[in-house]
Write an enzyme that holds these catalytic residues in place. Structure first.
Site, PDB file in Angstrom:
ATOM      1  N   ASP A   1      95.880  30.724  63.717  1.00 59.45           N
ATOM      2  CA  ASP A   1      97.129  30.856  64.277  1.00 59.45           C
ATOM      3  C   ASP A   1      96.985  31.562  65.820  1.00 59.45           C
ATOM      4  O   ASP A   1      96.208  32.438  65.968  1.00 59.45           O
ATOM      5  CB  ASP A   1      97.898  31.893  63.422  1.00 59.45           C
ATOM      6  CG  ASP A   1      99.351  32.087  63.979  1.00 59.45           C
ATOM      7  OD1 ASP A   1     100.136  31.431  63.902  1.00 59.45           O
ATOM      8  OD2 ASP A   1      99.715  33.462  64.224  1.00 59.45           O
TER       9      ASP A   1
ATOM     10  N   GLU B   1      95.338  26.665  66.752  1.00 58.98           N
ATOM     11  CA  GLU B   1      96.802  26.450  67.285  1.00 58.98           C
ATOM     12  C   GLU B   1      96.705  26.659  68.674  1.00 58.98           C
ATOM     13  O   GLU B   1      96.201  27.927  69.154  1.00 58.98           O
ATOM     14  CB  GLU B   1      97.757  27.228  66.738  1.00 58.98           C
ATOM     15  CG  GLU B   1      99.279  27.196  67.000  1.00 58.98           C
ATOM     16  CD  GLU B   1     100.157  28.134  66.692  1.00 58.98           C
ATOM     17  OE1 GLU B   1     101.237  27.621  66.283  1.00 58.98           O
ATOM     18  OE2 GLU B   1      99.672  29.030  66.114  1.00 58.98           O
TER      19      GLU B   1
END
Length: 713
Positions: A348, A384
């Site tokens: 993330d 990401e």
């Protein structure tokens, strides 16, 4: 002092609580602490029964060994030092702190004023000092025995070229599944249930990507509104699994889930959040890192160390430039690979992980550590590629060995099927794995993770049902969530009984999933998109632990059963045709010895190679992608030549039927239709077209043809 409570010097490594069969070694990093106390609790976790000073400090590691202590023991830390927020120190020995290396927690955490190191509501805000003891309402760390019988377990170790990722949520996926016993729903055990695994196998996915399973905290502003942090991007500890997903409270449950999924040929990937923690900004709680060594664990503003650098949008940024913090992250990753047998990670806000003093650096310390690590170098790594800091959008800028979520693919495909002007030239590179972004450093086509929907944003069904976000249930006046979704409701906002609108929505869903699964690269499917899951127009359902997020397995309509069958056909088509998952980027340079076709070509509706005119025509909506199955050198993982039929994939995002002339190929007999999104039940080969013949390409459609040579007809 009894033999059990006598603290021996112990050793500084490994960090955390380590049971050796005779006692437990405790080791905690803090560069600025003045005193560290180990607190032991009774089996209820409510009463502190002993407080032991860890007097040894070696290389900034406080350590001690407690003989006679066994797995199951509950503990926490109190750390003393200066409380001087202006220079970055927030020590408060009145607050029980969690071990950053804890493998399991006991109890539940509901944030209260007592969990803050300062007096909530004081005129001096976080510069004040709170003397209330937080232990009673705090989670307790558990000493664990990590042994497990992994005999027979083997990672599927699927090649990237055959990988199909299925993003899902442990709780939401099984909480309403009638085939799973009620007491197992919403847990790791529920995900490991034979009915669930059978479904995943029938769908044809190869890797399941679980949204955060590291222990996390429900934000207080959410619980005050009766909501929860459902997604889990609010990590409390990077080693312990979230207790709400453990039906029996034992780590064995997670390991058993992994083993059963491996037995079914399915890899387990974890969505991990190493960019920030649940402690928030200067007004957040003191739960672990903040009270152990705030100045080391977090990135602080250089000229105002009271405040945190916030490249994540979550209040703080973990300081991976500090060697001990980087060590903790790498130790965590190795633990999940070596001890828990997971097969990879999705990072993330991965740009944050690559930030150095001067900004993002794909050759930064974190990525160097990943690439050289014996455990991490053999698992799947997905980034990401953004955060909210300066220069935070870095799509295509990650190092070799990394794949990336490709939001450019997502938005371009959405806009193409919405009917936006000038999209042909934008869509084309995305269909060929975005070589303009990912071909550097000898990366392969699978470096792009292609998707149309993920947990963050509209589901596929909502993408064709809503023009606007509908996040009112989040309690933020519908201001949260991304305002630009490139969606199209086709005439009615939300649910409708209009048969015409319902049919065009189904077709558009088929079109978008077909675009994902027929493109080069690594496809990802959001759980439930294969049977029409809706979030009622909520495109930021992070706090909805209810029917908005839970998958509904009850009695799908005939249309949704047909849609699910179509998705299975589509996945099988990708699996059966290696030309759809080439291991090298294609540029139209290599030619087939059989047909003379280039490895890739773009075909206009007139049947010829597209010209600049076709590419630049803003109203153009229809074109073909021709892939020569035997052009170039392509090999299987075992080293065998891998050839295939030539495939022609025709896309028409226009509102009208378009005459399309099939390419005339030497030595060809005819073109056999393999798939048509306007006729989802059409059998392969039911529609045949002559070599060079004309085809009426329906509006809003994708059609796939295979070239049949004369001598194999």
């Amino acid at each position: 002092m009894s033999a059990r409570t006598r603290v021996w010097p112990g050793i500084p490594y490994p960090l955390g609580a380590t049971w050796d069969g005779k006692g437990v070694n405790f080791a905690l990093f803090s560069a600025h602490a003045e005193k560290v106390e180990l607190c032991l609790f009774d089996s209820s976790g409510q009463r502190e029964i002993e407080r032991l000073v860890l007097a040894e400090n070696t290389d900034q590691i406080w350590h001690g060994y407690v003989p006679g202590l066994w797995p199951g023991a509950l503990y926490g830390y109190r750390v003393s030092g200066p409380y001087e927020p202006q220079i970055g120190h927030r020590f408060n020995h009145h607050k029980l702190l969690l071990d950053p290396y804890a493998k399991q927690f006991y109890g539940s955490l509901h944030l209260r004023d007592e969990h803050c190191g300062y007096q909530v509501g004081h005129r001096d805000a976080d510069l004040s000092f709170d003397t209330r003891d937080s232990a009673r309402d705090m989670l307790k760390c558990v000493v664990v025995d990590t042994r497990y019988n992994w005999e027979g377990d083997r990672s599927p170790d699927g090649p990237w070229s055959r990988t199909l990722i299925y993003e899902t949520h442990v709780r939401g996926f099984t909480i309403r599944h009638e085939g799973v016993p009620h007491h197992l729903r919403g847990t790791f055990a529920g995900l490991a249930h034979p009915e669930v695994i059978k479904y995943l196998q029938s769908l044809g996915i190869t890797a399941i990507e679980l949204m955060p399973v590291h222990a996390f905290v429900d934000d207080r502003f959410l619980t005050d509104r009766g909501l929860r942090n459902y997604w889990g991007y609010n990590t409390l500890c990077f080693f312990a699994p979230e207790t709400r997903y453990l039906s029996g409270g034992d780590l064995v449950e997670f390991k058993t889930m992994v083993k059963r999924l491996h037995d079914a040929g399915i890899e387990v990937l974890l969505d991990v959040v190493y960019n920030h923690t649940a402690e928030g900004d200067q007004m957040g709680p003191t739960l672990s890192f903040k009270g152990i060594d705030n100045a080391s664990y977090y990135r602080l503003l250089p000229h105002d160390r009271r405040h945190y650098i916030n490249d994540t949008g979550c209040g703080n940024t973990l300081n991976l430039m500090h060697p001990r913090v980087l060590q903790m992250v790498m130790d965590s990753l190795r633990y999940w690979v070596n001890e828990m047998h997971v097969d990879g990670f999705r990072f993330d806000l991965a740009v944050t992980l690559g930030r150095e003093e001067y900004g993002y650096d794909r050759a930064g310390g974190f990525f160097d550590a990943i690439r050289q690590d014996p455990a991490m170098s053999r698992v799947k790594v997905i980034a990401e590629p953004w955060d909210i800091g300066p220069g935070g959008y870095q799509l295509g800028s990650f190092p070799a060995g990394t794949t990336e979520w490709n939001d450019r693919f997502r938005d371009t495909v959405r806009r193409f099927w919405r009917g936006d002007d000038g999209m042909l030239s934008k869509l084309a590179p995305n269909l060929l794995a975005s070589s303009d972004l990912f071909e550097h450093d000898c990366r392969r086509p699978w470096a792009t993770v292609n998707y149309i929907a993920s947990h963050d944003g509209f589901t596929l069904a909502d993408l064709v049902s809503y023009n606007e976000r509908h996040n009112e249930a989040n309690g933020e006046q519908n201001r949260d969530g991304h305002p630009s979704n490139f969606s199209n409701n086709h005439g009615v906002e939300g649910l409708t009984t209009d048969p015409g609108i319902r049919q065009i929505r189904l077709r558009q869903r088929r079109n978008m999933l077909a675009t994902v699964l027929l493109a080069q690269g690594t496809p990802m499917l959001l759980a439930g998109d294969e049977f029409g899951r809706s979030q009622q127009g909520n495109n930021n359902a992070y706090c909805q632990d209810n029917e908005i997020n839970w998958l509904n397995w009850d009695n799908p309509t005939p249309d949704e059963r047909e849609f699910l069958d179509f998705v299975r056909r589509l996945i099988n088509l990708r699996r059966d045709h290696p030309v759809l998952r080439r291991p090298r980027f294609m540029h139209g340079l290599q030619a087939s010895k059989t047909t003379g076709l280039r490895d890739v070509d773009w075909i206009s509706p007139g049947g010829s190679t597209m010209s600049d005119y076709h590419w630049q025509e803003p109203k153009a909506r229809c074109f073909g992608l021709l892939l020569a199955g035997d052009a170039g050198e392509h090999f299987t993982a075992d080293g065998y030549p891998e050839t295939d039929d030539a495939l022609l994939i025709i896309f028409n995002a226009g509102p009208a039927t378009t005459p399309f002339r099939m390419p005339s190929v030497r030595g060809a007999g005819h073109w056999r239709c393999l798939l048509d999104t306007t006729q989802p039940q059409l059998a392969s080969g039911e529609l045949l077209l002559d070599n060079g013949g004309e085809f009426q390409m329906e509006s809003w459609a994708v059609t796939v043809f295979a070239l049949v040579m004369t001598d194999t007809d």
